[in-house]
Scaffold this motif. Structure first.
Motif, mmCIF file in Angstrom:
data_model
loop_
_atom_site.group_PDB
_atom_site.id
_atom_site.type_symbol
_atom_site.label_atom_id
_atom_site.label_comp_id
_atom_site.label_asym_id
_atom_site.label_seq_id
_atom_site.Cartn_x
_atom_site.Cartn_y
_atom_site.Cartn_z
ATOM 1 N N ARG A 6 0.791 -1.234 0.000
ATOM 2 C CA ARG A 6 0.000 0.000 0.000
ATOM 3 C C ARG A 6 0.829 1.294 0.000
ATOM 4 O O ARG A 6 0.580 2.174 -0.830
ATOM 5 N N GLU A 12 0.483 3.937 -3.058
ATOM 6 C CA GLU A 12 -0.188 5.211 -2.822
ATOM 7 C C GLU A 12 0.781 6.397 -2.818
ATOM 8 O O GLU A 12 0.346 7.536 -2.783
ATOM 9 N N ALA A 61 0.098 8.736 -5.544
ATOM 10 C CA ALA A 61 -1.321 9.046 -5.735
ATOM 11 C C ALA A 61 -1.678 10.401 -5.179
ATOM 12 O O ALA A 61 -1.003 11.005 -4.429
#
Length: 147
Positions: A140, A144, A147
Motif C-alpha cells: 500500500r 499510494e 497518488a
C-alpha cells in the motif's frame, strides 16, 4: 519430486494481471452495490474518500479528474443531503466536502452489500486473511506514494 521443488514463483506480469483482475471485479461489485442506492460509482467513490473533510481540489486529485468535474458530482451528492460543503478553517476560500450522517450510512451499506467481494474473502481462513492483509499493507505505501 516434492511439491516445493515443483513450485515456481509467479512473474511480475502474472501478479499484475491477477491484481488487475481482482481490482476490476471488486470495482464492478462496488459499482453494482452503489447503483442499488441510486449512486454512480464515482459518487460512491467520493463518499468512500470522506473519512473527514476533504478539499474540493483534493477530491479531484484522488479521483484523477478535473476540479470542474468534482463540482457536479458534489452538487448531486449535496442535493441528496449525502455531503455538505463547508469553508476550511484555515482558508475560507477553500471549500471542504464532508459526508453527512446519511452519506456515511449509505457508503457503509454499499460496502456491506458487495456480495462478490465478501464471498471471495469468506473463502479465506483466518491465517490466509491475515497473510493477505499483511502483504497488501506492505504494498500500500508504495502504491499510494504517487497518488
Amino acid at each position: 519430486m516434492s511439491d516445493t521443488a515443483a513450485y515456481t514463483a509467479p512473474t511480475k506480469l502474472q501478479l499484475l494481471e491477477l491484481l488487475a483482475a481482482i481490482g476490476t471485479a471488486q470495482w464492478r461489485d462496488f459499482a453494482a452495490a452503489a447503483a442499488r442506492y441510486g449512486l454512480t460509482s464515482t459518487q460512491a467513490r467520493v463518499l468512500a474518500q470522506l473519512d473527514g473533510p476533504v478539499p474540493m481540489r483534493g477530491l479531484a486529485t484522488l479521483l484523477v479528474c478535473d476540479a470542474s468535474n468534482v463540482t457536479g458530482i458534489v452538487d448531486r451528492l449535496e442535493a441528496r443531503e449525502l455531503v455538505r460543503r463547508e469553508p476550511a478553517p484555515t482558508d475560507r476560500r477553500v471549500k471542504n466536502v464532508v459526508a453527512t450522517d446519511a452519506g456515511r450510512e449509505i457508503i457503509r451499506r454499499v460496502r456491506e452489500e458487495m456480495q462478490a467481494t465478501h464471498s471471495a474473502l469468506d473463502s479465506l481462513d483466518e491465517a490466509e486473511s491475515a497473510t493477505l492483509y499483511a502483504l497488501l499493507e506492505r504494498l500500500r505505501p508504495t502504491m499510494e506514494k504517487d497518488a
